[in-house]
Write a protein that holds these residues in place. Structure first.
Motif, PDB file in Angstrom:
ATOM      1  N   ILE A  73     -24.640  20.414  -1.046  1.00 33.84           N
ATOM      2  CA  ILE A  73     -24.251  19.055  -0.669  1.00 33.84           C
ATOM      3  C   ILE A  73     -24.136  18.993   0.851  1.00 33.84           C
ATOM      4  CG2 ILE A  73     -22.440  17.313  -0.821  1.00 33.84           C
ATOM      5  CD1 ILE A  73     -21.673  18.547  -3.509  1.00 33.84           C
ATOM      6  N   PRO A  74     -24.834  18.060   1.489  1.00 34.81           N
ATOM      7  CA  PRO A  74     -24.713  17.947   2.947  1.00 34.81           C
ATOM      8  C   PRO A  74     -23.366  17.357   3.354  1.00 34.81           C
ATOM      9  CG  PRO A  74     -26.112  16.201   2.107  1.00 34.81           C
ATOM     10  CD  PRO A  74     -25.776  17.078   0.935  1.00 34.81           C
ATOM     11  N   LEU A  75     -22.629  18.087   4.164  1.00 40.21           N
ATOM     12  CA  LEU A  75     -21.351  17.624   4.698  1.00 40.21           C
ATOM     13  C   LEU A  75     -21.561  17.249   6.157  1.00 40.21           C
ATOM     14  CD1 LEU A  75     -18.240  17.329   4.345  1.00 40.21           C
ATOM     15  CD2 LEU A  75     -18.056  19.685   5.155  1.00 40.21           C
ATOM     16  N   THR A  76     -21.345  15.984   6.488  1.00 41.64           N
ATOM     17  CA  THR A  76     -21.616  15.494   7.829  1.00 41.64           C
ATOM     18  C   THR A  76     -20.367  15.544   8.706  1.00 41.64           C
ATOM     19  OG1 THR A  76     -23.343  14.025   7.020  1.00 41.64           O
ATOM     20  CG2 THR A  76     -22.433  13.526   9.187  1.00 41.64           C
ATOM     21  N   ILE A  77     -20.508  16.197   9.875  1.00 44.18           N
ATOM     22  CA  ILE A  77     -19.457  16.159  10.888  1.00 44.18           C
ATOM     23  C   ILE A  77     -19.971  15.238  11.998  1.00 44.18           C
ATOM     24  CG2 ILE A  77     -18.080  17.456  12.534  1.00 44.18           C
ATOM     25  CD1 ILE A  77     -19.746  19.302   9.738  1.00 44.18           C
ATOM     26  N   PRO A  78     -19.564  13.971  12.002  1.00 45.24           N
ATOM     27  CA  PRO A  78     -20.098  13.009  12.970  1.00 45.24           C
ATOM     28  C   PRO A  78     -19.778  13.427  14.403  1.00 45.24           C
ATOM     29  CG  PRO A  78     -18.877  11.907  11.221  1.00 45.24           C
ATOM     30  CD  PRO A  78     -18.574  13.355  11.106  1.00 45.24           C
ATOM     31  N   PHE A  79     -20.639  13.019  15.311  1.00 42.57           N
ATOM     32  CA  PHE A  79     -20.387  13.298  16.727  1.00 42.57           C
ATOM     33  C   PHE A  79     -19.083  12.642  17.181  1.00 42.57           C
ATOM     34  CE2 PHE A  79     -25.147  13.910  17.020  1.00 42.57           C
ATOM     35  CZ  PHE A  79     -25.059  15.288  17.177  1.00 42.57           C
ATOM     36  N   ASP A  80     -18.752  11.492  16.604  1.00 40.69           N
ATOM     37  CA  ASP A  80     -17.477  10.864  16.942  1.00 40.69           C
ATOM     38  C   ASP A  80     -16.306  11.778  16.603  1.00 40.69           C
ATOM     39  OD1 ASP A  80     -18.632   8.640  17.948  1.00 40.69           O
ATOM     40  OD2 ASP A  80     -18.010   7.275  16.356  1.00 40.69           O
ATOM     41  N   PHE A  81     -16.447  12.528  15.514  1.00 37.73           N
ATOM     42  CA  PHE A  81     -15.414  13.482  15.123  1.00 37.73           C
ATOM     43  C   PHE A  81     -15.284  14.574  16.182  1.00 37.73           C
ATOM     44  CE2 PHE A  81     -13.827  17.128  12.668  1.00 37.73           C
ATOM     45  CZ  PHE A  81     -12.777  16.542  11.973  1.00 37.73           C
ATOM     46  N   LEU A  82     -16.439  15.042  16.697  1.00 37.31           N
ATOM     47  CA  LEU A  82     -16.415  16.057  17.757  1.00 37.31           C
ATOM     48  C   LEU A  82     -15.825  15.483  19.043  1.00 37.31           C
ATOM     49  CD1 LEU A  82     -19.904  17.768  17.298  1.00 37.31           C
ATOM     50  CD2 LEU A  82     -17.705  18.432  16.318  1.00 37.31           C
ATOM     51  N   ASN A  83     -16.199  14.253  19.350  1.00 35.95           N
ATOM     52  CA  ASN A  83     -15.661  13.624  20.561  1.00 35.95           C
ATOM     53  C   ASN A  83     -14.138  13.514  20.496  1.00 35.95           C
ATOM     54  OD1 ASN A  83     -18.212  13.281  21.681  1.00 35.95           O
ATOM     55  ND2 ASN A  83     -18.475  11.265  20.753  1.00 35.95           N
TER      56      ASN A  83
END
Length: 641
Positions: A46-56
């Motif tokens: 299952i692809p789990l997305t870590i958005p760039f906004d989360f990193l920011n």
């Protein structure tokens, strides 16, 4: 020797029994979670997305950013006469790398006698490319691959070593030491999935979720995708593979239960569509969302009517799968056309959350996912994290926001001031006080129109009254058609055609009846699928567009709603599906009967016998109006006799 061999045999037997006991206890332990021995276990990713906004956000916390979210990093070394500040750093993508870029300014000089001499100033950008990795304990790290310093024009130019050193001293340690704990997004994805698991499968599902591992990592335009690996035992793959056939007619109790689930689903779908459509004004995007809404609603009608349906298995689950795939296509097509989607990142995360469910359902039908209310609410809050209202709230009131979104006039078909409903009309066919002259004057109506409405209201004509009733109903339908045409772009030559279409549709749908008598009481006409009144407007399909109470008890309102729907279908669908005015008429009615997917039904050989009968019957009636034939309300036909 024989004793030795006997002892050896005993030891082997004990060892064998011990092994069997171990396997037995292992099997009992696994079965207590609903597992079978995992020899046939399969991996589901299952692809789990870590958005760039989360990193920011994570970097902002690490660097103690300013309250207005303007991330600023500063470096000042008085002894070495170096200064650097970076503003608005952001994560993004470049190829297979995570790209970190920030605007900045700095200076470097020579320290002499406590001051900087001959400082060199710089303004521009710093860019760093990094490769993401995830540790066994679900910590995201960035390994630096390349870094560059640019001027304001994004040219490398001649840069001084001291400034570059300052940039690396400030930024590189921050990135190499930067980690993001992925257990919250992992747990959120699994918690979302858990809300869709039937109660009987919760223990098995929880055991599977505990086996989750992080696998391959990829970077796309929205963020970092970590493959979430789950090991599913064979029984979850076997169960449910044989999907049930078409749904057989349901009992009344079953219909009520299904209807409640479908109402939750429809409320959720309207919430999603209003969110996406309300944030994006592109007409083609909104048209696709309108198609999606109507397609979902028309597919449900046979189920609500207790008829056979083409939907297999759980209807809500089937609608979820189909809708999710179409939503993905709509958003993907918009992006390919260059349509800028507001909150595109939230939509990407929202769609991928749904894909988690679809991936599990395809790979392991034994899960038997149920589209639960809690699960739908979790999905809704991905789109609107601060949502306070219940996204599953289902009501039958007209929604001006929904009408405006899909190009319906802000005004609703004229609403009547409804009085308490009596059981029967008086002997003269009139109901006292239903439409007062004062109300008529307030709406700017002529006395004739007010009297016409009043005369038709709650009138169930006897055979001896057919002549008068027919003349008044014909007049009402013509007036209603003209009201609808006032602000339309229909060509003048097509306006008489539209009037005939409205009259023919009303005759085909209800034999020009709004009311019927049941058990000596007058009530509104309704079909097995719940369609109402003169134009048989279905309140499920058109929920939010019209007032249910007015559709039931106001002949004029029902006529106006039907005419408005016909005009909308004509202009949005039929003109694109047909090549002549007659075929536009036939296409419009087919859509009115079965939704936009039926636009070409009247000419398709694959149409069912029942569908061909419906279309032929309408066409026969319409052709009668076309040649000014007489309406026969006894047989519900238009004839030359």
């Amino acid at each position: 020797m024989p004793a030795f061999r006997a002892a050896q045999a005993v030891m082997q037997l004990i060892a064998s029994l011990h092994q069997k006991l171990r396997l037995y206890f292992l099997a009992v332990t696994l079965l207590s979670y609903g597992f079978y021995p995992p020899a046939e276990a399969a991996e589901v990713v299952i692809p789990l997305t870590i958005p760039f906004d989360f990193l920011n956000t994570g970097m902002a916390k690490k660097l103690d950013s300013l309250p207005e979210e303007r991330m600023i990093m500063r470096y000042h070394d008085k002894e070495e006469c170096r200064h650097l500040s970076l503003d608005h750093p952001q994560f993004g993508r470049q190829g297979k790398f995570v790209r970190f870029v920030s605007h900045g300014a700095g200076s470097a000089g020579v320290e002499m006698f406590g001051s900087c001499v001959n400082p060199i100033n710089w303004r521009g950008y710093i860019e760093i490319l990094a490769t993401p990795s995830v540790t066994a304990d679900w910590q995201l790290h960035l390994s630096l691959d390349h870094s560059s310093l640019y001027d304001e024009a994004w040219q490398k130019g001649l840069l001084t070593g001291p400034i570059w050193d300052a940039a690396q001293d400030l930024v590189l340690p921050s990135l190499t030491e930067f980690t993001v704990d992925l257990t919250p997004p992992r747990d959120e994805a699994l918690a979302l999935l858990r809300t869709f698991v039937p109660p009987t499968q919760i223990m098995q599902a929880d055991a599977i979720f505990r086996s989750a591992e992080a696998k391959a990592i990829q970077v796309d335009d929205y963020g970092i995708n970590v493959d979430l690996s789950l090991m599913l035992p064979d029984n979850f793959q076997r169960q449910g593979l044989a999907r049930p056939g078409p749904v057989s007619p349901l009992s009344s109790d079953e219909i009520k239960a299904v209807q409640q689930a479908l109402e939750r689903w429809d409320a959720f779908l309207v919430f999603v569509i209003k969110d996406i459509g309300g944030n994006n004004v592109d007409p083609s995007l909104r048209e696709q969302l309108f198609d999606l809404l109507l397609a979902s609603r028309y597919e449900v009608l046979p189920i609500l009517a207790g008829e056979n349906s083409t939907i297999t298995g759980d209807p809500v689950r089937a609608l979820f799968v189909e809708t999710w795939n179409r939503l993905q296509d709509i958003i993907r097509t918009a992006e390919q056309k260059g349509i800028k989607l507001n909150n595109a990142l939230r939509y990407a995360v929202f769609i991928r959350a749904g894909n988690v469910l679809l991936t599990i359902d395809r790979a392991a039908p034994g899960f038997g996912l149920e589209i639960s209310a809690d699960g739908l609410r979790r999905l809704a809050r991905i789109l609107q994290p601060e949502l306070k209202a219940d996204p599953l709230l289902y009501n039958l009131e007209a929604d001006p926001e929904l009408r405006k979104l899909f190009g319906f006039p802000a005004r609703l078909p004229e609403e009547e001031p409804l009085e308490p409903i009596p059981d029967e009309k008086d002997p003269l066919g009139r109901l006292p006080g239903l439409i007062s002259n004062a109300h008529a004057e307030e709406r700017g109506e002529s006395g004739d129109l007010a009297a016409l409405k009043q005369r038709l209201d709650r009138w169930v004509p006897e055979a001896s009254e057919f002549g008068e009733y027919k003349a008044l109903m014909n007049q009402l339908l013509l007036l209603t058609s003209d009201q609808e045409l006032q602000n339309s772009l229909l060509a003048d030559s097509h306006r008489p055609v539209f009037r005939n279409l409205v009259r023919a549709t009303a005759l085909k749908e209800s034999c020009w009846r709004q009311f019927v008598r049941k058990s000596e009481k007058i009530t509104y006409l309704h079909s097995s699928s719940g369609s109402i009144g003169l134009m048989q407007v279905n309140p499920y399909v058109w929920r939010g567009f019209y007032s249910l109470n007015q559709l039931k008890w106001s002949t004029h309102y029902n006529a106006g709603a039907g005419a408005e729907i016909l005009l909308h279908y004509w202009q949005q669908y039929a003109v694109q599906a047909a090549n002549s005015i007659d075929n536009i008429v036939r296409s419009t009615y087919a859509i009115y009967n079965a939704g936009p997917a039926a636009a070409g039904r009247y000419r398709e050989k694959s149409s069912s016998r029942h569908e061909r009968k419906i279309d032929s019957r309408f066409w026969e009636i319409y052709r009668g109006f076309k040649v000014n034939a007489k309406v026969d309300l006894f047989y519900c036909i238009v004839s030359a006799g």
